[in-house]
Design a protein around this motif. Structure first.
Motif, PDB file in Angstrom:
ATOM      1  N   ARG A 165      26.547  77.608  17.008  1.00  0.00           N
ATOM      2  CA  ARG A 165      27.190  76.316  18.218  1.00  0.00           C
ATOM      3  C   ARG A 165      28.577  77.601  18.399  1.00  0.00           C
ATOM      4  O   ARG A 165      28.859  76.707  19.466  1.00  0.00           O
ATOM      5  CB  ARG A 165      27.053  75.450  17.589  1.00  0.00           C
ATOM      6  CG  ARG A 165      25.892  75.113  17.543  1.00  0.00           C
ATOM      7  CD  ARG A 165      26.476  73.276  16.331  1.00  0.00           C
ATOM      8  NE  ARG A 165      26.487  72.407  17.232  1.00  0.00           N
ATOM      9  CZ  ARG A 165      26.350  71.853  18.777  1.00  0.00           C
ATOM     10  NH1 ARG A 165      25.126  71.906  19.080  1.00  0.00           N
ATOM     11  NH2 ARG A 165      27.225  70.958  19.658  1.00  0.00           N
ATOM     12  N   GLY A 166      28.779  78.454  18.345  1.00  0.00           N
ATOM     13  CA  GLY A 166      30.101  78.815  18.439  1.00  0.00           C
ATOM     14  C   GLY A 166      31.382  78.052  17.475  1.00  0.00           C
ATOM     15  O   GLY A 166      32.716  77.735  17.912  1.00  0.00           O
ATOM     16  N   ALA A 167      31.095  77.416  16.433  1.00  0.00           N
ATOM     17  CA  ALA A 167      32.496  76.859  15.585  1.00  0.00           C
ATOM     18  C   ALA A 167      33.298  77.425  15.240  1.00  0.00           C
ATOM     19  O   ALA A 167      32.859  78.823  14.990  1.00  0.00           O
ATOM     20  CB  ALA A 167      31.310  75.911  14.147  1.00  0.00           C
ATOM     21  N   GLY A 168      34.477  77.277  15.752  1.00  0.00           N
ATOM     22  CA  GLY A 168      35.918  77.936  15.810  1.00  0.00           C
ATOM     23  C   GLY A 168      35.803  79.392  16.624  1.00  0.00           C
ATOM     24  O   GLY A 168      37.129  79.749  16.103  1.00  0.00           O
ATOM     25  N   LEU A 169      34.868  79.367  17.061  1.00  0.00           N
ATOM     26  CA  LEU A 169      35.046  81.080  18.091  1.00  0.00           C
ATOM     27  C   LEU A 169      35.951  81.118  19.616  1.00  0.00           C
ATOM     28  O   LEU A 169      36.004  79.503  20.260  1.00  0.00           O
ATOM     29  CB  LEU A 169      33.413  81.150  18.312  1.00  0.00           C
ATOM     30  CG  LEU A 169      32.999  82.300  19.080  1.00  0.00           C
ATOM     31  CD1 LEU A 169      32.877  83.781  18.019  1.00  0.00           C
ATOM     32  CD2 LEU A 169      31.503  82.808  19.095  1.00  0.00           C
ATOM     33  N   GLU A 170      35.795  81.671  19.718  1.00  0.00           N
ATOM     34  CA  GLU A 170      36.968  82.419  20.760  1.00  0.00           C
ATOM     35  C   GLU A 170      35.722  82.892  21.663  1.00  0.00           C
ATOM     36  O   GLU A 170      36.081  84.911  20.973  1.00  0.00           O
ATOM     37  CB  GLU A 170      38.460  82.619  20.719  1.00  0.00           C
ATOM     38  CG  GLU A 170      39.197  81.345  20.068  1.00  0.00           C
ATOM     39  CD  GLU A 170      41.055  81.852  19.796  1.00  0.00           C
ATOM     40  OE1 GLU A 170      41.122  81.563  20.894  1.00  0.00           O
ATOM     41  OE2 GLU A 170      41.595  82.527  18.543  1.00  0.00           O
ATOM     42  N   VAL A 171      36.109  82.966  22.759  1.00  0.00           N
ATOM     43  CA  VAL A 171      35.528  83.847  23.491  1.00  0.00           C
ATOM     44  C   VAL A 171      36.287  84.725  24.878  1.00  0.00           C
ATOM     45  O   VAL A 171      36.658  83.749  25.717  1.00  0.00           O
ATOM     46  CB  VAL A 171      34.073  83.577  23.677  1.00  0.00           C
ATOM     47  CG1 VAL A 171      33.325  84.591  25.097  1.00  0.00           C
ATOM     48  CG2 VAL A 171      32.777  82.606  23.176  1.00  0.00           C
ATOM     49  N   VAL A 172      35.981  85.537  25.637  1.00  0.00           N
ATOM     50  CA  VAL A 172      36.526  86.201  26.473  1.00  0.00           C
ATOM     51  C   VAL A 172      35.606  86.608  27.138  1.00  0.00           C
ATOM     52  O   VAL A 172      34.698  87.640  26.914  1.00  0.00           O
ATOM     53  CB  VAL A 172      37.869  86.822  26.237  1.00  0.00           C
ATOM     54  CG1 VAL A 172      37.165  88.627  25.667  1.00  0.00           C
ATOM     55  CG2 VAL A 172      38.486  87.324  27.419  1.00  0.00           C
ATOM     56  N   ASP A 173      35.173  86.219  28.511  1.00  0.00           N
ATOM     57  CA  ASP A 173      34.744  86.902  29.821  1.00  0.00           C
ATOM     58  C   ASP A 173      35.562  87.975  30.796  1.00  0.00           C
ATOM     59  O   ASP A 173      36.551  86.917  31.442  1.00  0.00           O
ATOM     60  CB  ASP A 173      34.155  85.712  30.602  1.00  0.00           C
ATOM     61  CG  ASP A 173      32.865  85.810  31.396  1.00  0.00           C
ATOM     62  OD1 ASP A 173      32.826  87.425  31.692  1.00  0.00           O
ATOM     63  OD2 ASP A 173      32.429  85.349  31.746  1.00  0.00           O
ATOM     64  N   LEU A 174      35.460  89.095  30.530  1.00  0.00           N
ATOM     65  CA  LEU A 174      35.559  89.824  31.600  1.00  0.00           C
ATOM     66  C   LEU A 174      36.179  90.580  32.607  1.00  0.00           C
ATOM     67  O   LEU A 174      34.348  90.465  32.741  1.00  0.00           O
ATOM     68  CB  LEU A 174      35.714  91.747  30.581  1.00  0.00           C
ATOM     69  CG  LEU A 174      36.124  91.478  29.181  1.00  0.00           C
ATOM     70  CD1 LEU A 174      36.410  92.597  28.866  1.00  0.00           C
ATOM     71  CD2 LEU A 174      38.136  91.182  29.480  1.00  0.00           C
ATOM     72  N   GLY A 175      36.508  90.063  33.517  1.00  0.00           N
ATOM     73  CA  GLY A 175      36.051  89.717  35.301  1.00  0.00           C
ATOM     74  C   GLY A 175      35.117  89.210  35.263  1.00  0.00           C
ATOM     75  O   GLY A 175      33.938  89.029  36.343  1.00  0.00           O
ATOM     76  N   CYS A 176      35.328  87.616  35.293  1.00  0.00           N
ATOM     77  CA  CYS A 176      34.597  86.644  35.163  1.00  0.00           C
ATOM     78  C   CYS A 176      34.526  85.725  36.752  1.00  0.00           C
ATOM     79  O   CYS A 176      33.421  85.051  36.764  1.00  0.00           O
ATOM     80  CB  CYS A 176      35.277  85.278  34.302  1.00  0.00           C
ATOM     81  SG  CYS A 176      37.271  84.672  35.086  1.00  0.00           S
ATOM     82  N   GLY A 177      35.000  86.168  37.724  1.00  0.00           N
ATOM     83  CA  GLY A 177      34.958  86.315  38.979  1.00  0.00           C
ATOM     84  C   GLY A 177      34.577  84.430  39.082  1.00  0.00           C
ATOM     85  O   GLY A 177      35.675  83.849  38.507  1.00  0.00           O
ATOM     86  N   PRO A 178      33.923  83.604  40.020  1.00  0.00           N
ATOM     87  CA  PRO A 178      34.025  81.970  40.122  1.00  0.00           C
ATOM     88  C   PRO A 178      33.092  81.515  38.981  1.00  0.00           C
ATOM     89  O   PRO A 178      33.261  80.497  39.292  1.00  0.00           O
ATOM     90  CB  PRO A 178      32.681  82.282  41.491  1.00  0.00           C
ATOM     91  CG  PRO A 178      31.514  83.220  40.624  1.00  0.00           C
ATOM     92  CD  PRO A 178      32.633  84.255  40.241  1.00  0.00           C
ATOM     93  N   ALA A 179      33.538  82.216  37.659  1.00  0.00           N
ATOM     94  CA  ALA A 179      33.129  81.809  35.942  1.00  0.00           C
ATOM     95  C   ALA A 179      31.365  80.705  36.147  1.00  0.00           C
ATOM     96  O   ALA A 179      31.464  80.642  35.002  1.00  0.00           O
ATOM     97  CB  ALA A 179      34.231  80.653  35.809  1.00  0.00           C
ATOM     98  N   ASP A 180      30.212  81.355  36.271  1.00  0.00           N
ATOM     99  CA  ASP A 180      29.141  80.639  36.311  1.00  0.00           C
ATOM    100  C   ASP A 180      29.126  81.258  35.180  1.00  0.00           C
ATOM    101  O   ASP A 180      28.501  80.430  34.005  1.00  0.00           O
ATOM    102  CB  ASP A 180      28.679  80.854  37.344  1.00  0.00           C
ATOM    103  CG  ASP A 180      26.991  80.671  37.395  1.00  0.00           C
ATOM    104  OD1 ASP A 180      27.007  79.091  37.181  1.00  0.00           O
ATOM    105  OD2 ASP A 180      25.921  80.906  37.560  1.00  0.00           O
TER     106      ASP A 180
END
Length: 232
Positions: free
Chosen positions: A52-67
């Motif tokens: 479920r992503g507990a404690g997880l940090e995620v980065v989206d490179l080139g996220c655009g409009p963030a969909d």
């Protein structure tokens, strides 16, 4: 790039940023729900350890409009997600989407032009994702060096992108098959993006150069590839 081009032995570069406001809005409002949800499905399938992503940090490179960004946040409800993009127009659309969905507590976006990222973000992210960014870059090392800098040791990587067809006729067929009925601006963008994309062997060479050759490159459709695995 025109329909008569007989070969695509060499990629045909396109602009790194979608800075035209009408083009950016058309992309933001396009119906990419199935494609973007499939990317998120693929992330969680290939990286089941994320849970479920507990404690997880995620980065989206080139996220655009963030969909994709917000879809990831919904699928990993205990994670925090940061989207990075170099385009102010896209970032404005991204913030509006995040606010409208009530996700601003866990999802943020910031302006960054790869590979120039904030030093404070170094080694912080347990999941580094990117969708349809690689083909915009004349220097693909900008993406791969950012993956190395931002990802935590042992962190998961999932980079999805287009792959360039072998010739102009195949490109025409892909455009007809997958972009019919879309606004003209999106049809032209899809055509240009296919011509600008890298082939799997080219991506593997990029990974070797970047010291990321432990990552896998899989072709997952008639027009897509994914780079995935874990950082050292």
């Amino acid at each position: 790039m025109t329909p008569s081009d007989p070969t695509l032995a060499e990629r045909v570069p396109e602009p790194a940023l979608m800075e035209d406001r009408d083009q950016a809005r058309a992309y933001s409002e396009g119906d990419f729900a199935a494609a973007h949800e499939a990317i998120v499905d693929d992330v969680v399938r290939r990286h089941p350890e994320l849970g479920r992503g507990a404690g997880l940090e995620v980065v989206d490179l080139g996220c655009g409009p963030a969909d994709v960004t917000v879809r990831l946040a919904r699928r990993l409800p205990e994670a925090s997600v940061l989207g990075l993009d170099a385009g102010p127009v896209m970032l404005g659309l991204a913030r509006a989407r995040i606010d409208a969905l009530g996700l601003a507590v866990r999802v943020t976006v910031a302006e960054a032009r790869l590979p120039d990222v904030d030093e404070d973000l170094s080694g912080r992210f347990g999941l580094v994702v990117s969708n349809s960014v690689l083909h915009h870059l004349d220097d693909p090392g900008a993406l791969w060096s950012s993956v190395k800098v931002l990802g935590a040791p042992g962190g998961a990587v999932h980079v999805a992108d287009l792959c360039r067809p072998g010739d102009g006729a195949t490109l025409d067929d892909l455009v007809a098959r997958h972009a019919t009925g879309e606004p003209d601006v999106l049809v032209e963008d899809f055509r240009n993006s296919l011509a600008a994309a890298y082939r799997p062997d080219e991506v593997r060479d990029q990974l070797v150069t970047a010291g990321l050759d432990a990552l896998r490159v899989d072709v997952i459709s008639d027009r897509h590839l994914v780079v995935w695995g874990r950082l050292p």
